[in-house]
Design an enzyme around this catalytic site. Sequence first.
Site, short mmCIF file in Angstrom:
data_model
loop_
_atom_site.label_atom_id
_atom_site.label_comp_id
_atom_site.label_asym_id
_atom_site.label_seq_id
_atom_site.Cartn_x
_atom_site.Cartn_y
_atom_site.Cartn_z
N GLY A 206 114.56 -9.71 75.92
CA GLY A 206 114.49 -10.77 74.93
C GLY A 206 113.06 -11.18 74.68
O GLY A 206 112.18 -10.90 75.50
N PRO A 207 112.82 -11.85 73.56
CA PRO A 207 111.46 -12.27 73.23
C PRO A 207 110.93 -13.28 74.26
O PRO A 207 111.71 -13.87 75.01
CB PRO A 207 111.61 -12.92 71.85
CG PRO A 207 113.05 -13.24 71.72
CD PRO A 207 113.79 -12.26 72.54
N GLY A 209 109.87 -16.48 76.21
CA GLY A 209 110.30 -17.87 76.18
C GLY A 209 111.75 -18.09 75.81
O GLY A 209 112.16 -19.21 75.52
N GLY A 211 114.29 -17.56 77.80
CA GLY A 211 115.08 -17.98 78.95
C GLY A 211 115.46 -16.88 79.91
O GLY A 211 116.41 -17.04 80.67
N HIS A 428 118.57 -10.38 52.50
CA HIS A 428 118.37 -9.04 53.05
C HIS A 428 119.52 -8.67 54.00
O HIS A 428 120.17 -7.64 53.85
CB HIS A 428 117.02 -9.00 53.75
CG HIS A 428 116.67 -7.70 54.40
ND1 HIS A 428 115.71 -6.87 53.89
CD2 HIS A 428 117.17 -7.08 55.50
CE1 HIS A 428 115.62 -5.79 54.66
NE2 HIS A 428 116.49 -5.90 55.66
N GLU A 429 119.77 -9.56 54.96
CA GLU A 429 120.81 -9.26 55.95
C GLU A 429 122.20 -9.27 55.34
O GLU A 429 123.06 -8.47 55.71
CB GLU A 429 120.74 -10.25 57.12
CG GLU A 429 119.45 -10.21 57.93
CD GLU A 429 119.09 -8.83 58.45
OE1 GLU A 429 120.01 -8.03 58.75
OE2 GLU A 429 117.88 -8.54 58.53
N HIS A 432 122.80 -5.89 53.90
CA HIS A 432 123.22 -4.92 54.92
C HIS A 432 124.68 -5.11 55.28
O HIS A 432 125.45 -4.16 55.37
CB HIS A 432 122.41 -5.12 56.20
CG HIS A 432 121.02 -4.58 56.18
ND1 HIS A 432 120.72 -3.31 55.77
CD2 HIS A 432 119.84 -5.14 56.57
CE1 HIS A 432 119.41 -3.12 55.89
NE2 HIS A 432 118.85 -4.23 56.37
N ASP A 504 113.67 -0.54 57.97
CA ASP A 504 114.83 0.12 57.37
C ASP A 504 114.40 1.39 56.66
O ASP A 504 115.05 2.43 56.76
CB ASP A 504 115.50 -0.80 56.33
CG ASP A 504 116.05 -2.06 56.97
OD1 ASP A 504 116.32 -2.03 58.17
OD2 ASP A 504 116.21 -3.05 56.24
P1 ADP Z 1 111.09 -15.98 79.47
O1 ADP Z 1 112.24 -15.41 78.68
O2 ADP Z 1 109.80 -15.66 78.80
O3 ADP Z 1 111.15 -15.64 80.89
P2 ADP Z 1 111.55 -18.60 80.47
O4 ADP Z 1 112.86 -18.33 81.09
O5 ADP Z 1 110.39 -18.64 81.38
O6 ADP Z 1 111.25 -17.55 79.33
O7 ADP Z 1 111.67 -19.94 79.63
C1 ADP Z 1 110.64 -20.86 79.59
C2 ADP Z 1 111.19 -22.26 79.52
O8 ADP Z 1 111.81 -22.51 78.27
C3 ADP Z 1 112.25 -22.54 80.55
O9 ADP Z 1 111.69 -22.97 81.74
C4 ADP Z 1 113.08 -23.62 79.89
O10 ADP Z 1 112.52 -24.88 80.10
C5 ADP Z 1 112.96 -23.30 78.43
N1 ADP Z 1 114.12 -22.54 77.93
C6 ADP Z 1 114.10 -21.30 77.42
N2 ADP Z 1 115.32 -20.90 77.06
C7 ADP Z 1 116.16 -21.91 77.35
C8 ADP Z 1 117.58 -22.10 77.21
N3 ADP Z 1 118.37 -21.16 76.69
N4 ADP Z 1 118.10 -23.26 77.64
C9 ADP Z 1 117.32 -24.22 78.16
N5 ADP Z 1 115.99 -24.10 78.32
C10 ADP Z 1 115.40 -22.97 77.92
ZN ZN Z 2 116.98 -4.66 57.19
#
Ligand code: ADP
Ligand code: ZN
Length: 614
Positions: A206-207, A209, A211, A428-429, A432, A504
């Site tokens: 996942g990108p 931040g 989670g 766009h989506e 598709h 695409d």
């Molecule tokens: P990464 O995917 O880069 O590892 P992290 O898990 O470190 O990201 O997320 C960083 C912070 O963002 C977490 O400590 C939390 O506070 C917040 N966060 C990210 N996603 C969520 C989520 N789905 N629910 C609650 N807090 C989230």
């Molecule tokens: Zn597309």
Amino acid sequence: MSKILKNFGLVILVFITISAVFALLNPGALQKSNEIALSTLVQKINDGQVSKIDVSGSDLAITFKDASKATSRKEIGISLDETLKNYGANPDIIKQVIVTVIPPKSSFLDWLTPILFILPFVVFGIFFWMILRQSKNGPGQTFNFLRSPAKLFDSNNKTTDRITFKDVAGLEEAKEEVSEIVDFLKNPQKFLDMGAKIPKGVLLIGPPGCGKTLLARAVANEAGVPFYSMSGSEFIELFVGVGASRARSLFETAKKNQPSIVFIDEIDSIGKVRGVGMGGGHEEREQTLNQILAEMDGFEKNTQVIVMAATNRPEYLDPALLRPGRFDRRIILDEPDIKGREEILKIHSKEKPLAPGAALREVAERTPGFSGADLANLMNEAAILATRRAKKQIDQIDILESIEKVLLGPERKSHLLSEKEKKVSAFHEAGHALASAFLPNAEEVRKISIVSRGMAAGYTLALPKEEKRMRTKSEFKDELTVLLAGYTAEQLQFNEISTGASNDLEKASLLARKMVTKYGMSKLGPISFGKRETLEFIGYEQETERNYSDKVAALIDQETEGFIKQAQEAAAKLLKKNKKLLNKVATILMAKETIEKEEFEQLISAKTIKRGGV
Ligand code: ADP
Ligand code: ZN
Ligand code: MG
């Protein structure tokens, strides 16, 4: 440990300095004020003035009959008697002098010499003892830095801020899949009895931040088994071979304490594609990676260790890591949509006093493209702002004003989608998705989203109903149409084309060319053109040799173009016919950002003719 050593070193330094000072001062100190020469002493003895001599080593303390005192020195190694006689003292008179031998007074200097001699040995001794003390686990692990610095999360520890699945908002699918893994570890027998193999590796993708680390920490608490966490970069150190050694020790510990989970965060920092990207640390990375793979391959059928890893960039991962039997389970974590963002905001405002007027839904609406980390940061900024404004509660305005702050912040990796961008990706989506739904040989739509995933602004997840080993020309043609439908929808709606379609087009061009050169699906007939080499990358092929003439090359281009043109026309026809529906789907997408399979099917149900029974 280094701190102790540092202090220890300091103490020694001070000690040595003091000793040196004393050593310099001491000879001077011995130089008493009233020192007389031996010849003078002998003369005074002969004159009968001396009553008493105290001998201490070579030092002589002389007391005269008139009670005055003086000091002198004799030669070392020769008795006082002899010395005096050598200087011509009268032996008869010497006998009248009281001579007392006092054992030499131990001067500081006398102590210092042996101490200075022994000290280095003591220091080295202590140093080695400290190192050896840490190798309780026997030889081979003598040096601490070779062992893994993995952090152990104890799930029984109720005191630390425990993160559970409740603290992770959204990500329902990911949570479900992860729970399954927790279940494997809690009740392995159930699965083994059924003949099921326990999965070895789970990759969270996942990108930044979104989670991943958070979810892993929640697993650590929910699983109730030892959880060893280590970051990919922690394997790589200054010394060669440390990484591999750390991997070995990490897995050793995990196996000893099974059932257990090993979590390798940001595995891309070790798992980069081998052979790509030269430069320092390359060999080291390879060794470490090989060690991890070897460890995973070495698991027996009933080894209850599950390896979890997280990455932002699966495309950089070595294909060897992704092979079956390794990280064969992949869990995709998306960036949050409106609903997800609202939930994340809720979680992060739990311990903050929100004013009654604060509407998190509106905040969620205004933050498309924000990751979970951005939202957590946003609530924090809002709290700071409210404090600075000397408020008792956080108002809506504080939160809204903080959005900008987070946007300008240094650590943000995502960017805020403008209304216009959202609209373009929605059409766009939707394009598709409609093509997918209405073409008889296309794949089934599972999910449509305009939440960005990696480079793409949005995506439409379509999967075949069953796994296919063989594909047909009609399927390929429909696939081309679906690929071009995004581009076509943009053109149709805005009379303008964005860069969002580039991926695409790349895929479509590659596919059309393969239909001509590889599968014999064009007018050129059943000939395979060019020599290709499949790289280990999944599905990546490269033409390595051209074995046809320029004339044929031109024909290939022409045929490829033909397929693309056909697909474009088909897409345009289909979308024009369903213009209203296109609008409807796009509008809903703009509002909700994601449409799940069921909802989408309802939307188009009136028109669906092709898939009965779904
Ligand atoms: P990464 O995917 O880069 O590892 P992290 O898990 O470190 O990201 O997320 C960083 C912070 O963002 C977490 O400590 C939390 O506070 C917040 N966060 C990210 N996603 C969520 C989520 N789905 N629910 C609650 N807090 C989230
Ligand atoms: Zn597309
Ligand atoms: Mg992380």
